[in-house]
Design a protein around this motif. Structure first.
Motif, PDB file in Angstrom:
ATOM      1  N   THR A 102      55.846  24.103 -23.906  1.00  0.00           N
ATOM      2  CA  THR A 102      55.410  22.757 -23.533  1.00  0.00           C
ATOM      3  C   THR A 102      53.946  22.746 -23.119  1.00  0.00           C
ATOM      4  OG1 THR A 102      57.652  22.183 -22.830  1.00  0.00           O
ATOM      5  CG2 THR A 102      55.865  20.809 -21.979  1.00  0.00           C
ATOM      6  N   PHE A 103      53.508  23.826 -22.502  1.00  0.00           N
ATOM      7  CA  PHE A 103      52.097  23.926 -22.128  1.00  0.00           C
ATOM      8  C   PHE A 103      51.203  23.755 -23.350  1.00  0.00           C
ATOM      9  CE2 PHE A 103      48.263  26.530 -21.809  1.00  0.00           C
ATOM     10  CZ  PHE A 103      47.682  26.023 -20.657  1.00  0.00           C
ATOM     11  N   ALA A 104      51.562  24.432 -24.438  1.00  0.00           N
ATOM     12  CA  ALA A 104      50.781  24.306 -25.671  1.00  0.00           C
ATOM     13  C   ALA A 104      50.902  22.902 -26.251  1.00  0.00           C
ATOM     14  CB  ALA A 104      51.254  25.334 -26.696  1.00  0.00           C
ATOM     15  N   ALA A 105      52.110  22.333 -26.190  1.00  0.00           N
ATOM     16  CA  ALA A 105      52.326  20.995 -26.758  1.00  0.00           C
ATOM     17  C   ALA A 105      51.538  19.925 -26.014  1.00  0.00           C
ATOM     18  CB  ALA A 105      53.810  20.659 -26.733  1.00  0.00           C
ATOM     19  N   LEU A 106      51.339  20.104 -24.705  1.00  0.00           N
ATOM     20  CA  LEU A 106      50.646  19.097 -23.905  1.00  0.00           C
ATOM     21  C   LEU A 106      49.132  19.260 -23.910  1.00  0.00           C
ATOM     22  CD1 LEU A 106      52.961  18.889 -20.741  1.00  0.00           C
ATOM     23  CD2 LEU A 106      52.910  17.362 -22.717  1.00  0.00           C
ATOM     24  N   TYR A 107      48.673  20.515 -23.908  1.00  0.00           N
ATOM     25  CA  TYR A 107      47.242  20.761 -23.739  1.00  0.00           C
ATOM     26  C   TYR A 107      46.505  21.099 -25.036  1.00  0.00           C
ATOM     27  CZ  TYR A 107      48.206  20.679 -18.750  1.00  0.00           C
ATOM     28  OH  TYR A 107      48.583  20.286 -17.485  1.00  0.00           O
ATOM     29  N   PHE A 108      47.246  21.326 -26.110  1.00  0.00           N
ATOM     30  CA  PHE A 108      46.604  21.608 -27.399  1.00  0.00           C
ATOM     31  C   PHE A 108      47.159  20.694 -28.486  1.00  0.00           C
ATOM     32  CE2 PHE A 108      46.642  25.618 -24.980  1.00  0.00           C
ATOM     33  CZ  PHE A 108      45.278  25.870 -24.922  1.00  0.00           C
ATOM     34  N   GLY A 167      55.797  16.644 -10.590  1.00  0.00           N
ATOM     35  CA  GLY A 167      54.442  16.858 -10.111  1.00  0.00           C
ATOM     36  C   GLY A 167      53.385  16.900 -11.191  1.00  0.00           C
ATOM     37  N   PRO A 168      52.826  18.099 -11.478  1.00  0.00           N
ATOM     38  CA  PRO A 168      51.649  18.210 -12.347  1.00  0.00           C
ATOM     39  C   PRO A 168      51.825  17.643 -13.746  1.00  0.00           C
ATOM     40  CG  PRO A 168      52.063  20.272 -11.205  1.00  0.00           C
ATOM     41  CD  PRO A 168      53.233  19.405 -10.932  1.00  0.00           C
ATOM     42  N   TRP A 169      53.028  17.757 -14.326  1.00  0.00           N
ATOM     43  CA  TRP A 169      53.224  17.308 -15.704  1.00  0.00           C
ATOM     44  C   TRP A 169      53.927  15.954 -15.794  1.00  0.00           C
ATOM     45  CZ3 TRP A 169      54.984  22.376 -18.649  1.00  0.00           C
ATOM     46  CH2 TRP A 169      53.887  23.245 -18.724  1.00  0.00           C
ATOM     47  N   LYS A 170      54.029  15.261 -14.695  1.00  0.00           N
ATOM     48  CA  LYS A 170      54.679  13.954 -14.710  1.00  0.00           C
ATOM     49  C   LYS A 170      53.890  12.990 -15.590  1.00  0.00           C
ATOM     50  CE  LYS A 170      56.273  10.294 -11.571  1.00  0.00           C
ATOM     51  NZ  LYS A 170      56.339   9.871 -10.151  1.00  0.00           N
ATOM     52  N   ASP A 171      54.584  12.317 -16.483  1.00  0.00           N
ATOM     53  CA  ASP A 171      53.943  11.436 -17.450  1.00  0.00           C
ATOM     54  C   ASP A 171      53.462  10.150 -16.754  1.00  0.00           C
ATOM     55  OD1 ASP A 171      53.074  10.085 -19.658  1.00  0.00           O
ATOM     56  OD2 ASP A 171      55.069   9.750 -20.527  1.00  0.00           O
ATOM     57  N   PRO A 172      52.150   9.900 -16.746  1.00  0.00           N
ATOM     58  CA  PRO A 172      51.637   8.680 -16.091  1.00  0.00           C
ATOM     59  C   PRO A 172      52.142   7.406 -16.768  1.00  0.00           C
ATOM     60  CG  PRO A 172      49.855  10.246 -16.547  1.00  0.00           C
ATOM     61  CD  PRO A 172      51.063  10.737 -17.283  1.00  0.00           C
ATOM     62  N   ALA A 174      55.116   6.825 -17.771  1.00  0.00           N
ATOM     63  CA  ALA A 174      56.562   6.670 -17.595  1.00  0.00           C
ATOM     64  C   ALA A 174      56.916   5.673 -16.503  1.00  0.00           C
ATOM     65  CB  ALA A 174      57.207   8.018 -17.292  1.00  0.00           C
ATOM     66  N   MET A 175      55.915   4.946 -15.990  1.00  0.00           N
ATOM     67  CA  MET A 175      56.139   3.905 -14.985  1.00  0.00           C
ATOM     68  C   MET A 175      56.858   4.453 -13.743  1.00  0.00           C
ATOM     69  SD  MET A 175      57.202   0.748 -17.506  1.00  0.00           S
ATOM     70  CE  MET A 175      57.176  -0.442 -16.173  1.00  0.00           C
ATOM     71  N   GLY A 176      56.406   5.615 -13.306  1.00  0.00           N
ATOM     72  CA  GLY A 176      56.949   6.209 -12.092  1.00  0.00           C
ATOM     73  C   GLY A 176      58.185   7.066 -12.293  1.00  0.00           C
ATOM     74  N   PHE A 177      58.782   7.010 -13.476  1.00  0.00           N
ATOM     75  CA  PHE A 177      59.985   7.822 -13.723  1.00  0.00           C
ATOM     76  C   PHE A 177      59.571   9.282 -13.867  1.00  0.00           C
ATOM     77  CE2 PHE A 177      63.372   9.618 -16.359  1.00  0.00           C
ATOM     78  CZ  PHE A 177      64.483   9.208 -15.628  1.00  0.00           C
ATOM     79  N   PRO A 178      60.274  10.199 -13.196  1.00  0.00           N
ATOM     80  CA  PRO A 178      59.875  11.612 -13.240  1.00  0.00           C
ATOM     81  C   PRO A 178      60.255  12.284 -14.565  1.00  0.00           C
ATOM     82  CG  PRO A 178      61.850  11.363 -11.913  1.00  0.00           C
ATOM     83  CD  PRO A 178      61.418   9.981 -12.289  1.00  0.00           C
ATOM     84  N   LYS A 179      59.376  12.220 -15.525  1.00  0.00           N
ATOM     85  CA  LYS A 179      59.613  12.882 -16.792  1.00  0.00           C
ATOM     86  C   LYS A 179      58.302  13.393 -17.351  1.00  0.00           C
ATOM     87  CE  LYS A 179      60.390  10.770 -20.664  1.00  0.00           C
ATOM     88  NZ  LYS A 179      59.197  11.176 -21.425  1.00  0.00           N
ATOM     89  N   ILE A 180      58.422  14.404 -18.202  1.00  0.00           N
ATOM     90  CA  ILE A 180      57.265  14.966 -18.891  1.00  0.00           C
ATOM     91  C   ILE A 180      57.083  14.210 -20.199  1.00  0.00           C
ATOM     92  CG2 ILE A 180      56.336  17.068 -19.964  1.00  0.00           C
ATOM     93  CD1 ILE A 180      57.997  18.643 -17.881  1.00  0.00           C
ATOM     94  N   ALA A 181      55.852  13.994 -20.589  1.00  0.00           N
ATOM     95  CA  ALA A 181      55.551  13.204 -21.785  1.00  0.00           C
ATOM     96  C   ALA A 181      56.210  13.795 -23.025  1.00  0.00           C
ATOM     97  CB  ALA A 181      54.039  13.122 -21.985  1.00  0.00           C
ATOM     98  N   ASN A 182      56.640  12.936 -23.929  1.00  0.00           N
ATOM     99  CA  ASN A 182      57.221  13.382 -25.194  1.00  0.00           C
ATOM    100  C   ASN A 182      56.164  14.079 -26.045  1.00  0.00           C
ATOM    101  OD1 ASN A 182      59.710  12.335 -24.544  1.00  0.00           O
ATOM    102  ND2 ASN A 182      59.416  10.441 -25.680  1.00  0.00           N
ATOM    103  N   PHE A 183      56.618  15.032 -26.854  1.00  0.00           N
ATOM    104  CA  PHE A 183      55.705  15.769 -27.713  1.00  0.00           C
ATOM    105  C   PHE A 183      55.180  14.856 -28.823  1.00  0.00           C
ATOM    106  CE2 PHE A 183      57.954  20.094 -26.883  1.00  0.00           C
ATOM    107  CZ  PHE A 183      57.571  20.014 -25.548  1.00  0.00           C
ATOM    108  N   THR A 184      53.983  15.150 -29.267  1.00  0.00           N
ATOM    109  CA  THR A 184      53.442  14.468 -30.437  1.00  0.00           C
ATOM    110  C   THR A 184      54.121  15.014 -31.695  1.00  0.00           C
ATOM    111  OG1 THR A 184      51.627  16.083 -30.441  1.00  0.00           O
ATOM    112  CG2 THR A 184      51.219  13.954 -29.376  1.00  0.00           C
ATOM    113  N   ASP A 185      53.976  14.309 -32.798  1.00  0.00           N
ATOM    114  CA  ASP A 185      54.677  14.685 -34.034  1.00  0.00           C
ATOM    115  C   ASP A 185      54.330  16.088 -34.506  1.00  0.00           C
ATOM    116  OD1 ASP A 185      55.908  12.253 -34.063  1.00  0.00           O
ATOM    117  OD2 ASP A 185      54.516  11.323 -35.483  1.00  0.00           O
TER     118      ASP A 185
END
Length: 371
Positions: A102-108, A167-172, A174-185
Motif C-alpha cells: 500500500t505504501f507503494a500504491a499511495l506514494y508512487f 492516522g497517517p494514511w486516513k483518506d481526507p 472520506a468525509m471523516g470516515f477512517p479508511k485508507i484511500a482506494n488504489f488507482t487503476d
C-alpha cells in the motif's frame, strides 16, 4: 480394560482413503440432522451448496478468488512447518505485506502499472518476510517459543494497520470516515479469464516451491532440519541460517498474499484484509501433509465449502451461525480422521497378579530384569 494409542509411522493409502471417506460420511450424517432440525431438506441444501459455488461462471470465479489466498498462504506456512518451526503468524505477515504494498500504491501512484505492480509485489513480499524474520531471529538467537511470538505479532500488525487507517494514511476525501484511500487503476492487478492474475501466481508458486523443497539444497536442508536438528548439525548444516532463510521465504509468500488481496480484492488496505485466511491456511497445510499440490486441491475444497455455506444463507434464510456450525462439523470430522490415520487404538484386558509369585514376577518384568 486398557486403551493404548500407538503411532503408525507410515499409514497405507488404503487406510487414508477409508478414514477420510468415513469422516465425510459422518459429517454428512451430522450436518443432515442439523439441517433437518432447522426444517429443511438436507439433500436440497447440499445441492444448493454445490450450485452456490459452481452453478454459474460468476460463482466459479468467486470460488477461485476465495481459493487464491488460501493456496498461497498455506504454501507459505507449509515451508516453516517443514522444519518444525510453528509459524502461527501468517495473519500478521499478510497484513504487513499489504501495508508495504500500500505504501507503494499511495506514494508512487504516478508510476505506470507495469512498473508499480511489480514494485508492490516486491514490497509486499519484503514486508511479510521482514515480519517473519523477527521471530526467526529470536528463535535462532535465544531459542524463544516461536508459536507464542508469531501469534502475538499478529496483534501488533493488526493494531499498526488500525493506526494507519485512523492516522497517517486516513483518506481526507472520506468525509471523516477512517479508511485508507482506494488504489488507482494502475495499482490494481489485471484480470485473466475474468479472475485477477493471483491465480497464475498461485499456480506458479505451487510448482516453484515443490521444486525448491524436493530438488534443491535449501529444500533438502529444510527437510533434514525438520526431521532432527541434531542430524542437521552433524551433517554440517548452519541451522541458524536455514531457519532465517526458510522463515524469510515463508513470510514473504504470506506477504505476497497481502499484496494480492489489497490490490485485486479490497482495492485498499483495511484491518479486515486477511479475513481469517492465515488461520485457515494452517489447517490446509496440515491436511495436505505439507505437499504443495495437495494444498491447491484442499484450498479449492475449502473455497467451495465457504462459498456454498454463504449461498445457502441467502437461499434458505439460514442464520450465519448455523452455516458456520455446518462448516465446523465437516471440518471437525475431517480433522478427526487424521488421528485415526496416524494412530491405532488398541483395547487390552488388564492383567492382575493373583499370587505373591505373580507379583514378584511382574515387578521383575517392569524393571527389565526378566525378558
Amino acid at each position: 480394560m486398557q486403551v493404548r494409542v500407538l503411532k503408525q509411522a507410515n499409514p497405507t493409502s488404503k487406510k487414508k482413503i477409508l478414514c477420510t471417506v468415513m469422516a465425510l460420511v459422518l459429517a454428512m450424517v451430522l450436518t443432515s440432522l442439523l439441517i433437518a432440525v432447522m426444517g429443511h431438506n438436507p439433500f436440497q441444501v447440499y445441492y444448493s451448496m454445490i450450485e452456490g459455488c459452481i452453478g454459474t461462471p460468476h460463482r466459479v470465479r468467486q470460488t477461485i478468488i476465495t481459493a487464491i489466498p488460501l493456496v498461497i498462504t498455506s504454501i507459505g506456512v507449509g515451508i516453516a512447518f517443514r522444519m518444525r518451526f510453528w509459524n502461527i503468524g501468517a495473519e500478521g505477515q499478510i497484513l504487513m505485506g499489504g501495508c508495504f504494498a500500500t505504501f507503494a500504491a499511495l506514494y508512487f501512484k504516478e508510476l505506470p502499472g507495469i512498473v508499480l505492480l511489480p514494485t508492490m509485489m516486491l514490497l509486499g513480499a519484503l514486508g511479510g518476510g521482514l515480519w517473519a524474520l523477527i521471530p526467526a531471529l529470536l528463535k535462532a538467537k535465544f531459542n524463544t517459543n516461536e508459536t507464542i511470538v508469531t501469534l502475538m505479532m499478529n496483534y501488533i500488525a493488526l493494531k499498526w494497520i488500525v493506526f494507519l487507517q485512523y492516522g497517517p494514511w486516513k483518506d481526507p476525501a472520506a468525509m471523516g470516515f477512517p479508511k485508507i484511500a482506494n488504489f488507482t487503476d494502475n495499482a490494481i492487478l489485471p484480470k485473466v479469464f475474468g479472475v485477477h492474475i493471483g491465480w497464475i501466481i498461485a499456480l506458479s508458486l505451487v510448482g516453484a516451491i515443490y521444486y525448491l523443497i524436493y530438488y534443491t539444497k535449501t529444500g533438502y536442508e529444510i527437510q533434514v532440519l525438520g526431521e532432527s536438528e541434531n542430524t542437521a548439525r552433524y551433517a554440517g548444516m548452519n541451522v541458524k541460517k536455514v531457519i532465517l532463510i526458510a522463515m524469510m521465504l515463508s513470510g514473504a509468500i504470506c506477504g505476497l498474499t497481502g499484496m494480492i488481496q489489497a490490490s485485486a480484492v479490497n482495492n485498499t488496505l483495511t484491518m479486515d484484509l486477511t479475513a481469517g485466511v492465515g488461520n485457515t491456511a494452517i489447517i490446509i497445510a496440515w491436511l495436505s501433509n505439507l505437499k504443495t499440490p495437495w494444498m491447491l486441491v484442499v484450498s479449492i475444497l475449502f473455497a467451495i465449502l465457504n462459498q456454498g455455506a454463504s449461498y445457502i444463507q441467502t437461499v434458505y434464510q439460514i442464520p450465519q451461525a448455523a452455516a458456520e456450525v455446518i462448516q465446523g462439523i465437516i471440518l471437525f470430522c475431517i480433522l478427526g480422521s487424521q488421528f485415526f490415520i496416524h494412530y491405532k487404538v488398541r483395547f487390552e484386558k488388564d492383567k492382575y497378579p493373583v499370587s505373591g509369585q505373580d507379583i514378584a514376577q511382574s515387578k521383575l518384568e517392569n524393571k527389565g530384569e526378566v525378558a
